[in-house]
Scaffold this motif. Structure first.
Motif, PDB file in Angstrom:
ATOM      1  N   ARG A 275      62.701  84.661 -18.959  1.00 59.47           N
ATOM      2  CA  ARG A 275      61.603  84.091 -19.735  1.00 59.47           C
ATOM      3  C   ARG A 275      61.606  82.576 -19.665  1.00 59.47           C
ATOM      4  O   ARG A 275      60.581  81.936 -19.493  1.00 59.47           O
TER       5      ARG A 275
ATOM      6  N   MET B 193      61.507  87.121 -29.703  1.00 64.66           N
ATOM      7  CA  MET B 193      62.874  87.380 -29.262  1.00 64.66           C
ATOM      8  C   MET B 193      63.857  86.918 -30.333  1.00 64.66           C
ATOM      9  O   MET B 193      63.734  85.834 -30.875  1.00 64.66           O
TER      10      MET B 193
ATOM     11  N   THR C 289      69.203  94.178 -28.072  1.00 64.76           N
ATOM     12  CA  THR C 289      69.262  93.463 -26.801  1.00 64.76           C
ATOM     13  C   THR C 289      70.576  92.702 -26.703  1.00 64.76           C
ATOM     14  O   THR C 289      71.159  92.327 -27.726  1.00 64.76           O
TER      15      THR C 289
ATOM     16  N   THR D 136      70.568  90.086 -24.372  1.00 67.57           N
ATOM     17  CA  THR D 136      70.131  88.937 -23.599  1.00 67.57           C
ATOM     18  C   THR D 136      68.969  88.251 -24.293  1.00 67.57           C
ATOM     19  O   THR D 136      68.179  88.900 -24.990  1.00 67.57           O
TER      20      THR D 136
ATOM     21  N   MET E  83      64.780  89.000 -23.047  1.00 63.60           N
ATOM     22  CA  MET E  83      63.989  90.188 -23.381  1.00 63.60           C
ATOM     23  C   MET E  83      63.329  89.983 -24.742  1.00 63.60           C
ATOM     24  O   MET E  83      63.986  89.639 -25.726  1.00 63.60           O
ATOM     25  N   ASP E  84      62.009  90.166 -24.785  1.00 61.66           N
ATOM     26  CA  ASP E  84      61.316  90.154 -26.071  1.00 61.66           C
ATOM     27  C   ASP E  84      61.632  91.464 -26.787  1.00 61.66           C
ATOM     28  O   ASP E  84      61.311  92.546 -26.292  1.00 61.66           O
ATOM     29  N   ASN E  85      62.253  91.378 -27.955  1.00 60.29           N
ATOM     30  CA  ASN E  85      62.740  92.585 -28.633  1.00 60.29           C
ATOM     31  C   ASN E  85      62.267  92.704 -30.069  1.00 60.29           C
ATOM     32  O   ASN E  85      62.728  93.592 -30.793  1.00 60.29           O
TER      33      ASN E  85
END
Length: 501
Positions: A3, A255, A357, A359, A362-364
């Motif tokens: 990202r 995120m 997640t 990391t 990653m949009d979580n």
């Protein structure tokens, strides 16, 4: 997806713009087009992406750049220009893009010669690319200096868009609609098929989009007003092809990797890694809810039932560089986003989805409004709201404001976790009201003034008893009247990744 690197590489070349010739005629009414599409069976894009856009890795895709005056820095009216974005990588589906001209809007014809291609990744470039189209657009406006057209908004991928105001860095995103997010079946991603820019007026610019997916067609109409905060006025019309109970209206995507609520998730030199750390809600009863975001060990979906919500948003609360210690990501400059419904949206719930997640790429985190009643096939539903991209704080009307939340294991008491909530103001005449909804013991409740006039600290210990989730609630109350003196702090406790508290 990387990202941070992707956003950093999204800037186009700087050069003097040239005039772009108009393309073919366009539909007169995009909302009418969406209605017509909804009455027909969904037709997916089945044309494979052709060379030179097919089979690209991340670095090769970044090696495609819109050419100034052909697909970049195209003037669309006073104070605005637009960059048109190439297909490839995560963006295979074509989007018809229409730009304003003196005689109306016209579709921009797609061609590979609108872009430059980095020679280390590409050989000969074909003259045509049948079936390929633009993947989205990037809008520019003089945000920070009157003679520089800064990026202010990007629309690319499914129905995603993101925006910034002055002195901000891209962070969380919004979408036109969400379908099945956090549910038991795979999520469905409606995508933009058409984007239309209208001529700017009074410093604002209007954009329309048509969205399509197997379950629905739809239309979004937004007016963008860039500034210190960038504000959008949005009307979304949803046209279901089937009954939809798992709709997400005005969805925000962000995120959250780690922070002081559970720092052990990531062994990292930075104290915080997140685009947002609080879900803030002002519900229909006028209550202010403050829900710290988590990165749980298992997927969590929380529903905050309401009738006529006033506002909800994902907020980045800490604003100092020292809160993050990241010179590249600029997490302290990433915007918050607040949705304010226009009119009464009725009964439903603000839903928060937290996805595990390991990391930051990653949009979580997803937050959206879900109506109580399912959307029926053949019906039409319109949702109007404002969407503010801001560095400001959420609404907190009561005398005390929540400043931060922390938690950690109580090491001399195995199976127990300490929570700390800091608020503004003095604790005189006030007491914390703390509750939990399941099998657990709460003890060690305290409220005391912080040194140097920094506010009030509330602290307590939680010992769960054979359970997989607990809902915690805290509000400061006036000792004399019993009335709330702070927002309502909420938290869902779940076991850590190692199974501990």
């Amino acid at each position: 997806m990387k990202r941070r690197a992707f956003l950093a590489g999204a800037s186009a070349l700087l050069a003097a713009p040239r005039t772009l010739s108009a393309g073919t005629a366009v539909p007169a009414d995009l909302l009418g087009l969406a209605r017509s599409m909804a009455r027909q069976a969904y037709r997916p894009n089945e044309t494979p992406l052709p060379p030179p856009f097919a089979g690209l890795d991340y670095d090769a895709y970044r090696g495609i750049r819109p050419l100034a005056g052909r697909a970049a820095q195209l003037p669309v009216g006073p104070g605005y220009s637009v960059d048109l974005l190439p297909p490839g990588l995560y963006f295979p589906d074509p989007v018809q893009i229409e730009l304003p001209h003196p005689d109306g809007v016209h579709e921009v014809p797609f061609s590979p010669d609108l872009f430059s291609f980095e020679p280390r990744y590409f050989g000969d470039i074909p003259d045509t690319a049948p079936g390929a189209g633009f993947s989205g657009l990037r809008l520019r406006h003089p945000l920070n200096s009157p003679d520089v057209l800064d990026e202010v908004m990007v629309l690319q991928g499914a129905s995603y868009f993101r925006a910034i105001g002055q002195a901000m860095a891209y962070g969380l995103s919004a979408r036109a609609v969400a379908l099945g997010t956090g549910g038991p079946t795979p999520e469905e991603f409606p995508r933009f098929t058409h984007l239309r820019l209208h001529p700017p007026q009074d410093g604002k610019i209007r954009l329309e989009g048509v969205i399509d997916s197997p379950s629905l067609a739809g239309h979004i109409d937004m007016t963008l007003h860039p500034g210190t905060d960038t504000r959008m006025q949005i009307a979304t019309t949803l046209l279901p092809r089937r009954e939809i109970a798992d709709i997400g209206v005005a969805p925000l995507t962000s995120m959250y990797l780690k922070g002081p609520m559970r720092a052990a998730v990531s062994d990292d030199f930075r104290p915080r890694v997140h685009d947002s750390d609080v879900l803030a809600i002002t519900n229909g009863a006028g209550e202010h809810l403050w829900r710290p975001i988590a990165n749980p060990a298992t997927l969590q979906a929380s529903a905050f039932v309401d009738n006529g919500p006033s506002a909800f948003g994902l907020f980045q609360i800490p604003r100092r560089y020292a809160d993050y210690e990241d010179t590249e990501a600029r997490y302290h400059d990433r915007p918050s986003a607040m949705v304010r419904p226009t009119g009464n949206w009725g009964r439903g719930a603000v839903v928060l989805v937290e996805i595990p997640t390991d990391t930051e790429f990653m949009d979580n985190i997803v937050a959206f409004w879900r109506p109580e009643a399912p959307l029926q096939p053949g019906s039409e539903h319109s949702f109007r709201y404002s969407l503010d991209w801001t560095l400001g704080l959420p609404d907190q009307t009561p005398p005390m404001r929540i400043l931060q939340s922390r938690s950690g294991r109580e090491h001399d008491q195995p199976g127990t976790r300490r929570f700390v909530i800091d608020l503004s103001g003095a604790p005189d005449g006030l007491s914390p009201d703390i509750s939990v909804n399941g099998p657990a013991e709460i003890r060690g409740i305290g409220a005391f003034a912080l040194p140097e006039g920094l506010g009030t600290r509330v602290t307590f210990l939680l010992t769960p008893k054979d359970t997989s989730a607990l809902e915690l609630r805290m509000v400061m109350r006036d000792d004399a009247s019993g009335q709330p003196a702070s927002p309502i702090w909420l938290h869902r406790w779940t076991p850590a990744r190692d199974g501990g508290v």
